[in-house]
Design a protein around this motif. Structure first.
Motif, PDB file in Angstrom:
ATOM      1  N   ASP A  15       1.173  -1.238   0.086  1.00 38.88           N
ATOM      2  CA  ASP A  15       0.131   0.258   0.053  1.00 38.88           C
ATOM      3  C   ASP A  15       0.760   1.459  -0.324  1.00 38.88           C
ATOM      4  N   SER A  16       2.161   1.334   0.620  1.00 41.81           N
ATOM      5  CA  SER A  16       2.878   2.494   0.869  1.00 41.81           C
ATOM      6  C   SER A  16       3.131   2.730  -0.925  1.00 41.81           C
ATOM      7  N   VAL A  17       3.724   1.508  -1.311  1.00 41.62           N
ATOM      8  CA  VAL A  17       4.820   1.508  -2.207  1.00 41.62           C
ATOM      9  C   VAL A  17       3.162   2.222  -2.928  1.00 41.62           C
ATOM     10  N   ALA A  18       2.122   2.268  -3.385  1.00 49.50           N
ATOM     11  CA  ALA A  18       1.009   2.380  -4.173  1.00 49.50           C
ATOM     12  C   ALA A  18       1.022   4.201  -4.282  1.00 49.50           C
ATOM     13  N   CYS A  19       0.996   4.420  -2.186  1.00 48.62           N
ATOM     14  CA  CYS A  19       1.168   5.580  -2.244  1.00 48.62           C
ATOM     15  C   CYS A  19       2.260   6.225  -2.996  1.00 48.62           C
ATOM     16  N   ASP A  33      -2.009  17.539  -4.534  1.00 40.73           N
ATOM     17  CA  ASP A  33      -1.035  17.528  -3.948  1.00 40.73           C
ATOM     18  C   ASP A  33      -0.293  16.361  -3.196  1.00 40.73           C
ATOM     19  N   PRO A  34       1.080  15.693  -4.105  1.00 41.84           N
ATOM     20  CA  PRO A  34       2.171  14.262  -3.834  1.00 41.84           C
ATOM     21  C   PRO A  34       1.959  14.712  -2.141  1.00 41.84           C
ATOM     22  N   MET A  35       2.571  15.201  -1.574  1.00 44.35           N
ATOM     23  CA  MET A  35       2.613  15.049  -0.169  1.00 44.35           C
ATOM     24  C   MET A  35       1.833  14.402   0.724  1.00 44.35           C
ATOM     25  N   THR A  36      -0.029  14.992   0.235  1.00 42.66           N
ATOM     26  CA  THR A  36      -0.545  14.316   1.206  1.00 42.66           C
ATOM     27  C   THR A  36      -1.140  13.582   0.572  1.00 42.66           C
ATOM     28  N   GLU A  37      -0.187  13.109  -0.438  1.00 38.48           N
ATOM     29  CA  GLU A  37      -0.959  11.292  -1.124  1.00 38.48           C
ATOM     30  C   GLU A  37      -0.586  10.272  -0.481  1.00 38.48           C
ATOM     31  N   LEU A  38       0.608  10.985   0.440  1.00 41.27           N
ATOM     32  CA  LEU A  38       2.265  10.499   1.219  1.00 41.27           C
ATOM     33  C   LEU A  38       1.310  10.053   2.573  1.00 41.27           C
ATOM     34  N   GLU A  39       0.983  10.986   2.623  1.00 44.90           N
ATOM     35  CA  GLU A  39       0.499  11.689   4.773  1.00 44.90           C
ATOM     36  C   GLU A  39       0.660  10.263   5.509  1.00 44.90           C
ATOM     37  N   ALA A  41       0.750   7.057   4.585  1.00 44.03           N
ATOM     38  CA  ALA A  41       1.728   5.894   4.420  1.00 44.03           C
ATOM     39  C   ALA A  41       2.972   6.193   5.086  1.00 44.03           C
ATOM     40  N   ASN A  42       3.444   7.878   4.770  1.00 44.33           N
ATOM     41  CA  ASN A  42       4.959   8.635   6.080  1.00 44.33           C
ATOM     42  C   ASN A  42       4.012   8.041   7.432  1.00 44.33           C
ATOM     43  N   ARG A  43       3.352   7.976   8.283  1.00 44.84           N
ATOM     44  CA  ARG A  43       2.949   7.902   9.708  1.00 44.84           C
ATOM     45  C   ARG A  43       2.911   7.047   9.873  1.00 44.84           C
ATOM     46  N   ASP A  44       2.361   5.848   9.487  1.00 46.18           N
ATOM     47  CA  ASP A  44       2.132   4.371   9.659  1.00 46.18           C
ATOM     48  C   ASP A  44       2.631   3.109   9.135  1.00 46.18           C
ATOM     49  N   ASP A  45       3.519   3.647   7.945  1.00 52.41           N
ATOM     50  CA  ASP A  45       4.464   2.338   7.743  1.00 52.41           C
ATOM     51  C   ASP A  45       5.521   2.501   8.575  1.00 52.41           C
TER      52      ASP A  45
END
Length: 415
Positions: A15-19, A33-39, A41-45
């Motif tokens: 799922d993180s790779v998909a993000c 916003d690409p950074m919002t897209e990652l929020e 996964a960045n937090r939870d993985d």
């Protein structure tokens, strides 16, 4: 281990790779916003490092202060996770560390080293953007050419690599080749806005009114919803309209874009338009006050010379604005020691450039001309493109005309 859309390894869940892949799709097409897209996964993985690297790098490139909570959070994630990550992530983290220290060129070189041994598009693109951040045309040309030489037409991302090369070629003065490469990239993907942007620079540099208007004044439906870069494309069209004397239309573009100007770089474009309009004698009414109100709310200050210089232009025009004195005091105090590339740029270019433009505003045209001439070889160090730096050449020329006029009047009065 999972791999991304370029076939490169990524530590983290599927799922993180998909993000990660979706964030790049957003960045490359300037939608959302690409950074919002990652929020999330960045937090939870806890194994995902590249997402926090991406967000931290682009926070820095957008001028985010180093003590800002969003940037600190991403950096802490990288530091906590990188030791258990793969070599790719560790290499990206090392490049990011150089960036965070303010040594942007060394960071770009580190990302170039990653790209030299892989098809790591993230390394290619971040290096490209860092070279723009420091105004290094030679570095960007070298980096973009190396990537283009290693990417084949059937490789994922080939068109975007070509679009980046087109911009690098233009900034290096190779306009014919830049147009050819940029057109080819745009044929591959009509929504490749960076390729369209590269062509806009080609036509601006060549003073090709027909080419620019054919590219920008008509196919708006292809880029009007690419919101992350659309204001800058309107800016390019407005430059051509200023050249054509269509000043009212430029003011309309400014007013249209002011409604959505919620980032520092969008405000830079609008500031540049007003300054250029005034240099050709256009009355911009009270638009400086509206811009000063916006700039006073911008947190991105004193980390990016390009952003600071545009804020300076507004606050010089509205020096009585409540936001002006705190801004100038902060700029004077920022980067007191030349401990990094960025700190040296502020001390050697940004603050002296402010002094030169202030002399122009104050009518001390001899000082303005002298200082702008002295600084001319180094203005690129504030970051940005040749077309964006032209505002200082135009300011210098306006001061030179005023100086010549004043000297002529003095001689006439003495006769």
């Amino acid at each position: 281990m999972n791999v991304d859309s370029w076939g490169e390894p990524v530590s983290g869940t599927a799922d993180s790779v998909a993000c990660w892949d979706r964030a790049w799709a957003r960045l490359l097409h300037y939608r959302g916003d690409p950074m919002t897209e990652l929020e999330e996964a960045n937090r939870d993985d806890p194994a995902f490092v590249l997402g926090p690297v991406f967000n931290a790098a682009y926070y820095v490139l957008c001028g985010t202060p180093p003590d800002a909570a969003p940037l600190r959070s991403e950096v802490e994630r990288v530091e906590q996770r990188v030791d258990a990550a793969g070599e790719r992530e560790q290499a990206h983290a090392r490049a990011l560390k150089r960036m965070l220290a303010g040594d942007y060129s060394r960071a770009a070189e580190a990302w170039d080293e990653i790209a030299a041994t892989s098809h790591d598009f993230a390394a290619v693109r971040i290096a490209h953007d860092v070279y723009l951040h420091v105004g290094d045309s030679e570095g960007r040309m070298r980096s973009s050419r190396a990537a283009a030489d290693s990417w084949r037409p059937d490789d994922h991302g080939y068109g975007f690599v070509q679009g980046q090369l087109a911009f690098a070629l233009e900034e290096s003065g190779r306009l014919d080749e830049a147009e050819q490469v940029g057109r080819a990239a745009l044929d591959l993907d009509p929504h490749d806005l960076w390729a369209r942007h590269a062509l806009a620079h080609v036509y601006e540099t060549a003073d090709d009114q027909q080419g620019a208007l054919g590219l920008l004044d008509g196919p708006g439906a292809l880029w009007h919803d690419q919101d992350a870069l659309s204001t800058h494309i309107w800016w390019h069209l407005a430059l051509r309209l200023i050249s054509a004397g269509e000043y009212q239309r430029v003011l309309s573009i400014h007013d249209q874009e002011l409604a959505v100007a919620n980032t520092a770089f969008r405000l830079c474009d609008l500031t540049s338009l007003l300054w250029r309009l005034e240099l050709v004698g256009v009355d911009v009414a009270d638009r400086w006050s509206l811009l000063a109100d916006r700039w006073a709310t911008i947190a991105e200050r004193h980390t990016c010379g390009f952003i600071d210089m545009h804020a300076c232009l507004v606050f010089l025009r509205r020096s009585e604005h409540p936001g002006a004195a705190p801004f100038f005091a902060g700029l004077a105090a920022a980067h007191p020691a030349p401990v990094s590339e960025n700190a040296r740029a502020f001390g050697e270019v940004v603050r002296p450039l402010l002094g030169a433009v202030r002399a122009h505003v104050d009518g001390d045209h001899a000082v303005a001309v002298s200082e702008l001439d002295r600084l001319s070889p180094d203005i690129h160090r504030i970051g940005g493109s040749h077309a964006q730096h032209e505002i200082f050449t135009l300011t210098r020329d306006a001061s030179a005309r005023s100086l010549s006029h004043n000297q002529g009047n003095t001689k006439a009065a003495s006769r």
